[in-house]
Scaffold this active site. Structure first.
Site, short mmCIF file in Angstrom:
data_model
loop_
_atom_site.label_atom_id
_atom_site.label_comp_id
_atom_site.label_asym_id
_atom_site.label_seq_id
_atom_site.Cartn_x
_atom_site.Cartn_y
_atom_site.Cartn_z
N GLU A 176 -25.88 58.15 138.25
CA GLU A 176 -24.46 57.40 138.26
C GLU A 176 -23.92 57.08 139.53
OE1 GLU A 176 -21.88 59.18 135.41
OE2 GLU A 176 -23.22 58.66 133.79
N GLU A 375 -28.76 59.78 129.39
CA GLU A 375 -27.63 60.37 128.99
C GLU A 375 -27.20 59.57 127.68
OE1 GLU A 375 -24.46 61.42 131.81
OE2 GLU A 375 -25.98 62.13 133.09
#
Length: 472
Positions: A176, A375
């Site tokens: 991220e 995720e």
């Protein structure tokens, strides 16, 4: 042990052979031992020292879930919950305490032990190199704002590839990468708490340069069966309506939050629309000669996709304050869709089809690159209230959340998307950056009142049957 009935005959959603079932976590959020084993300080250790009031209940990263001391027990529980793969991150400040100098042998021993323990339990290690945890010594010279830090990072990546690449075959440069940009340089929820669009753009650009340099090091080493990727939190930007102004708003949100990393990582180039937008407003980053070729030649083999919630936007309702700091929201407003389904604990919308929309986009616009859900998860506050008389947390809401997302992943596979696995965030309840243990995400409960005692939740046993049957 509790088992949940499931038989081969009842399987409606079967996944491809060799599908990766597992979970993901990060060093700072589970290791603890923040000042042990020769580890250097990272920005989280420092920020907590400086401003403990910014952290939920004043709980910092010192101990967290103590994976550093309890990894054998935890890996045994991964096996017990059906994992065949597990993503964790290496802490740069544990490996190289000042970010650019000597290698810490105690860290090498620890990560070797973790990798070997995973393999002994037939769990494939997926290793990520950077998960928000800039070494403090590197931040002091500017962090990702300073181009020299990209070279220090590439050296650190090369050291990890050389030390562990004989056993680790799935590598990731960043998790991220948009989050340190948003948190540290725009919205003030991560250190260094800067609010400055120009600096944010430079940080994002240098992160891509660091990523490309690490990919270049990986490709030079030619690790047998090795793949290198990046993990991006892709958040579909849905417009309020098909009105041109709403469509433009969602396009700009997509450029900032998704394509600013997705396009250079997978296609090897930035979207022209993003370049034009930054140029129009006078916010292009400083670049160096050869950067374009560096990015073009060092694209990823594998894409990790983190998905939690959609982004819904509409055209601006009001003219922005011309004197306010420039933010991405200068170009769109958030839109609250009537009737949306919510996770009341986290305040996030639950929209399962979003995971399918991302995967179809990757197939149609990004060469159907090999990818996986790296995720997906549901944070719930006060989970203790769902503990039964035998001590197990009956998290049926989490089972439903996973199952409904997996149905859309399965649909994408049926339509030819090259998706190879599903990892939940996370294996066990872990420390969340400024939220500590407020919201619980794990398959395994961590009871902080009982010295971090681990107990498998109902979802953990359910997941085991899914992994064993390769479907549900």
């Amino acid at each position: 042990m509790t088992t949940i009935k499931d038989t081969k005959q009842e399987i409606q959603f079967r996944f491809p052979k060799g599908f990766w079932w597992g979970s993901a976590t990060s060093a700072t959020q589970i290791e603890g031992a923040a000042r042990e084993g020769g580890k250097g300080l990272n920005i989280w250790d420092y920020w907590y020292e400086k401003e403990p009031n910014r952290f939920f209940n004043g709980i910092g990263p010192d101990k967290t879930s103590d994976f550093y001391h309890r990894y054998k027990e935890d890996i045994r529980l991964m096996k017990e919950t059906g994992h065949n793969s597990f993503r964790f991150s290496i802490s740069w400040s544990r490996m190289i305490p000042d970010g650019s100098g000597e290698i810490n042998q105690e860290a090498v021993n620890f990560y070797n032990n973790v990798i070997n323990e995973l393999l002994a339990n037939e769990i494939e290690p997926f290793v990520n190199l950077f998960h928000f945890d800039m070494p403090l010594a590197m931040q002091k010279i500017g962090g990702w704002e300073n181009r020299d830090v990209t070279d220090a990072y590439a050296r650190y990546a090369k050291i990890c590839f050389e030390l562990f690449g004989d056993r680790v075959k799935k590598w990731f440069t960043h998790n991220e990468p948009i989050v340190p940009v948003e948190g540290g340089y725009l919205y003030d929820f991560h250190y260094p708490n800067v609010v400055d669009f120009q600096r944010a753009v430079q940080v994002a650009y240098h992160t891509v340069i660091a990523h490309a340099k690490a990919v270049r090091e990986f490709k030079k080493l030619d690790i047998q069966d090795g793949k290198i990727g990046i993990i991006l939190n892709l958040t579909p930007s849905y417009p309020r309506s098909s009105h041109p102004a709403d469509l433009k708003a969602s396009h700009i949100a997509d450029l900032f939050f998704n394509r600013s990393f997705l396009d250079p990582a997978v296609k090897g180039e930035y979207p022209q629309d993003l370049i034009d937008l930054l140029k129009e407003h006078g916010y292009l980053p400083a670049v160096a000669e050869g950067d374009r070729a560096l990015i073009k030649q060092n694209t990823v083999d594998l894409l990790g996709i983190n998905y939690y919630q959609p982004r819904r936007v509409k055209a601006k309702e009001n003219m922005p304050n011309p004197d306010a700091p420039l933010m991405p929201e200068r170009f769109f407003d958030p839109y609250v869709m009537p009737g949306r389904k919510m996770n009341p604990h986290r305040g996030w919308e639950i929209y399962e089809k979003g995971i399918y929309d991302i995967l179809i986009n990757v197939k149609e616009n990004y060469g159907n690159i090999e990818c996986f859900i790296s995720e997906n998860g549901m944070g719930v506050e006060g989970e203790e209230r769902f503990r039964d008389e035998k001590g197990m947390i009956r998290d049926d809401y989490r089972i439903e959340f996973i199952r409904e997302h997996l149905k859309w992943v399965h649909q994408a596979i049926q339509e030819g998307v090259n998706v190879k696995g599903y990892h939940l965030w996370t294996f066990m309840d872990n420390w969340s950056w400024t939220n500590a243990y407020k919201n619980r995400y794990g398959f395994v409960s961590v009871n902080l009142d009982k010295d971090g005692e681990r107990t498998v939740k109902k979802s953990g046993y359910w997941f085991k049957t899914v992994a064993e049957n390769n479907g549900f």
